[in-house]
Design an enzyme around this catalytic site. Structure first.
Site, short mmCIF file in Angstrom:
data_model
loop_
_atom_site.label_atom_id
_atom_site.label_comp_id
_atom_site.label_asym_id
_atom_site.label_seq_id
_atom_site.Cartn_x
_atom_site.Cartn_y
_atom_site.Cartn_z
N TYR A 46 -11.48 -17.50 8.98
CA TYR A 46 -12.30 -16.42 9.56
C TYR A 46 -12.89 -16.92 10.88
O TYR A 46 -13.41 -18.02 10.94
CB TYR A 46 -13.43 -16.04 8.60
CG TYR A 46 -13.32 -14.58 8.18
CD1 TYR A 46 -13.50 -13.57 9.13
CD2 TYR A 46 -12.99 -14.22 6.89
CE1 TYR A 46 -13.36 -12.24 8.77
CE2 TYR A 46 -12.84 -12.89 6.53
CZ TYR A 46 -13.03 -11.90 7.48
OH TYR A 46 -12.88 -10.60 7.13
N GLU A 48 -14.77 -14.64 13.33
CA GLU A 48 -15.45 -13.54 14.05
C GLU A 48 -16.18 -14.07 15.26
O GLU A 48 -16.86 -15.10 15.19
CB GLU A 48 -16.45 -12.85 13.12
CG GLU A 48 -15.80 -11.85 12.20
CD GLU A 48 -16.81 -11.08 11.37
OE1 GLU A 48 -18.00 -11.44 11.39
OE2 GLU A 48 -16.40 -10.13 10.70
N ASP A 196 -0.73 0.61 30.55
CA ASP A 196 -0.29 0.15 29.24
C ASP A 196 1.16 -0.30 29.41
O ASP A 196 2.08 0.50 29.43
CB ASP A 196 -0.39 1.31 28.24
CG ASP A 196 0.16 0.96 26.86
OD1 ASP A 196 0.75 -0.13 26.72
OD2 ASP A 196 0.01 1.78 25.95
N THR A 222 1.31 -4.56 24.19
CA THR A 222 1.69 -5.15 22.91
C THR A 222 2.46 -6.42 23.25
O THR A 222 2.95 -6.58 24.37
CB THR A 222 2.61 -4.22 22.09
OG1 THR A 222 3.71 -3.83 22.91
CG2 THR A 222 1.87 -2.98 21.61
N LYS A 225 7.32 -6.28 21.97
CA LYS A 225 8.49 -5.50 22.43
C LYS A 225 9.31 -6.41 23.35
O LYS A 225 9.83 -7.42 22.87
CB LYS A 225 8.01 -4.22 23.09
CG LYS A 225 7.22 -3.32 22.12
CD LYS A 225 6.83 -2.03 22.76
CE LYS A 225 6.24 -1.02 21.83
NZ LYS A 225 4.92 -1.27 21.29
N ARG A 231 3.66 -9.23 16.34
CA ARG A 231 2.97 -7.95 16.52
C ARG A 231 1.51 -8.25 16.84
O ARG A 231 0.79 -8.82 16.03
CB ARG A 231 3.02 -7.12 15.23
CG ARG A 231 4.35 -7.06 14.56
CD ARG A 231 4.39 -5.98 13.53
NE ARG A 231 4.50 -4.72 14.23
CZ ARG A 231 5.64 -4.26 14.76
NH1 ARG A 231 6.76 -4.95 14.66
NH2 ARG A 231 5.65 -3.12 15.40
C1 LIG Z 1 3.22 2.33 25.36
C2 LIG Z 1 2.73 1.95 24.00
N1 LIG Z 1 1.42 1.69 23.81
C3 LIG Z 1 0.93 1.36 22.60
C4 LIG Z 1 1.75 1.27 21.50
C5 LIG Z 1 1.12 0.99 20.16
O1 LIG Z 1 1.45 -0.22 19.65
P1 LIG Z 1 1.28 -0.54 18.08
O2 LIG Z 1 2.41 0.14 17.39
O3 LIG Z 1 1.36 -2.03 18.08
O4 LIG Z 1 -0.05 -0.02 17.66
C6 LIG Z 1 3.12 1.52 21.64
C7 LIG Z 1 4.00 1.43 20.47
O5 LIG Z 1 5.08 1.87 20.39
C8 LIG Z 1 3.62 1.88 22.92
O6 LIG Z 1 4.90 2.17 23.11
#
Ligand SMILES: Cc1ncc(COP(=O)(O)O)c(C=O)c1O
Length: 399
Positions: A46, A48, A196, A222, A225, A231
Site C-alpha cells: 500500500y 497512498e 489524450d 494510456t 496501446k 494497462r
Molecule cells: C483515446 C482514449 N482515451 C482513453 C481511453 C480509456 O482507456 P481505458 O480503457 O484504459 O480506461 C481509451 C481506450 O480505448 C482511448 O482510446
C-alpha cells in the site's frame, strides 16, 4: 500455479492470443519483463500518497520506483522536470481523463470533446460516461466531405462555448492532428489544451507521429496501446503559475483513487525504458508503414476507408458503404457481421461507428483495424498486404 481452473483459463487465453491475428487497434503484446514486474511482490504494498509523502510506512523502495517511472516518462517525451510534471498513478485511461477534469474543470463546467460517433472517446464528455454526467460536453465532429478535422469550425464552436478544456486525440481517427492549429483553437476559446494521446503515444515516443508536447497544457495517455506497456495511464501537465499539476495530483489522490498499483507503476517504468530504445523507434515506424500497406491493399480492393487512408496505426473501414455493393462486390456488410466473419477465420478486429453513421452503435457501419500488436510480432508490409487480401476474401465470400 495451484489454482488449476485459473491456470487452464490463462493457458487457453495464451493459446488464443498466439493463434489469432490481432488487429485490435488498442491492444499490444508486452515484453516478459513487463509481465514480470506486473506479477511481482510489489502488488502487496500500500502506498497512498506520493513519493516522500506517504500515508503508510515501508515505502522507501516504492518511492524509488515511482520516481524512476516519472523520470523515464519525462525523458521519453523529451520533457524537462522544470517545465513538466507527470503523475504515474492513474489506474487506466478513463480514470486519468476523469482526474484531469476533476482537477481543472468546475463541476458542471464545459468540456469540448469529439463526439463518440465521430471518433472521440467516452471520457471526452459523452453522456453515458461520468465525464458527461458531472460536466457538460460541447461535442465536435469532422468535416463530412474530408472526414478530417475542420479547425475553423472548431475555433468557431470554441469561441462561442468557451469550454474550460478542449480535448483532442481520439480513439478512431486515423490522421495526424495539426497541434499548432489546435493550440490556436484553444487560445481563441481561452481554453486549456488537453491532448489524450492514448492511441498514438508509442508513435510519438518513436518519432512516428507529431508530438503534442510543444503545444499542450495537459497530456494524458494510456500505456497499453502503441506504447506497449501494462494497462495504466500517465498524466503530464505543464509546470507554470497556473499550477495545474498540483490540482491534477490532488484529483488523482485523494480525489479519485486510493493506493496506487505499485506493480503496475514498475511495469510502466520497464515499458518506458523499452520505448526509449532504438529498436522501439524502428518498431513505431514499422507500425505506420504496415498500416499504410494494409490501407493501400484494402483501398485497392475497393473498400472505402474513412478519410481515404491513414497516417497512424489505425484504419477505419466502411464495410457497409450505405449498403451499396460496388462492381467488385465490396460494401454492404454491417460492421458487426464483418467483425464476426473475420473472427471465425482468426482475424480479430472490432466493429466501429464511422463518422455520420446511419446505423446504430451496436451494429455500426464499419470496422477498426490496427497494426501495433502484429508489428510487435515482427510482421512487415508484405504480411499486412496478405492480411488485407485475406480480409477482402473473407468479407466477399458468399455466405
Ligand atoms: C483515446 C482514449 N482515451 C482513453 C481511453 C480509456 O482507456 P481505458 O480503457 O484504459 O480506461 C481509451 C481506450 O480505448 C482511448 O482510446
Amino acid at each position: 500455479m495451484k489454482d488449476i481452473q485459473i491456470k487452464k483459463l490463462i493457458s487457453a487465453e495464451k493459446a488464443r492470443q498466439k493463434k489469432a491475428i490481432n488487429l485490435i487497434a488498442s491492444e499490444n503484446y508486452v515484453s516478459k519483463d513487463v509481465l514480470e514486474a506486473l506479477g511481482s511482490e510489489l502488488t502487496n504494498k500500500y502506498a497512498e500518497g506520493y513519493p516522500g509523502k506517504r500515508y503508510y510506512g515501508g515505502n522507501e523502495i516504492v518511492d524509488k520506483i515511482e520516481r524512476l517511472a516519472q523520470e523515464r516518462a519525462l525523458k521519453l517525451f523529451g520533457l524537462s522536470p522544470e517545465e513538466w510534471h507527470v503523475n504515474v498513478q492513474p489506474l487506466s485511461g478513463s480514470p486519468a481523463n476523469t482526474a484531469v477534469y476533476t482537477g481543472v474543470v468546475p463541476p458542471g463546467g464545459k468540456i469540448m470533446g469529439m463526439a463518440l460517433d465521430q471518433g472521440g472517446h467516452l471520457t471526452h464528455g459523452h453522456k453515458v460516461s461520468a465525464t458527461g454526467k458531472f460536466w457538460q460536453q460541447v461535442p465536435y465532429g469532422l468535416d463530412q466531405t474530408t472526414e478530417t478535422l475542420n479547425y475553423d469550425q472548431l475555433r468557431e464552436t470554441g469561441m462561442k462555448e468557451k469550454p474550460a478544456v478542449i480535448v483532442s486525440g481520439f480513439t478512431a481517427y486515423p490522421r495526424t492532428i495539426d497541434w499548432a492549429r489546435m493550440k490556436d483553437v484553444c487560445e481563441s476559446a481561452e481554453s486549456l489544451m488537453m491532448v489524450d494521446m492514448s492511441h498514438f503515444a508509442g508513435l510519438v515516443a518513436g518519432g512516428a507521429y507529431p508530438s503534442p508536447f510543444p503545444f499542450a497544457d495537459i497530456v494524458t495517455t494510456t500505456t497499453h496501446k502503441t506504447l506497449r506497456g501494462p494497462r495504466a495511464a500517465l498524466i503530464f501537465s505543464r509546470k507554470d503559475s497556473r499550477e495545474l499539476w498540483k490540482k491534477i495530483d490532488k484529483a488523482v489522490f485523494p480525489g479519485l483513487q486510493g493506493g496506487p498499483h505499485v506493480n503496475q507503476i514498475a511495469a510502466v517504468a520497464v515499458a518506458l525504458k523499452e520505448a526509449a530504445s532504438p529498436a522501439f523507434k524502428k518498431y513505431a515506424a514499422q507500425v505506420v508503414k504496415n498500416a499504410k500497406a494494409l490501407a493501400e491493399e484494402l483501398h485497392g480492393k475497393g473498400w472505402r476507408l474513412i478519410s481515404g487512408g491513414t497516417d497512424t496505426h489505425l484504419i477505419l473501414v466502411d464495410t457497409w458503404d450505405d449498403g451499396k455493393k460496388d462492381s467488385r462486390g465490396a460494401g454492404g456488410i454491417p460492421g458487426k457481421e464483418a467483425s464476426e466473419r473475420l473472427e471465425k477465420r482468426g482475424i480479430i478486429v472490432n466493429k466501429n461507428a464511422i463518422p455520420f453513421d446511419t446505423r446504430p452503435p451496436a451494429d455500426p457501419s464499419g470496422i477498426r483495424l490496427g497494426t501495433a500488436a502484429e508489428t510487435t510480432r515482427g510482421k512487415k508490409e508484405s504480411d499486412f498486404r496478405k492480411i488485407g487480401k485475406e480480409i477482402d476474401r473473407i468479407l466477399r465470400a458468399k455466405v
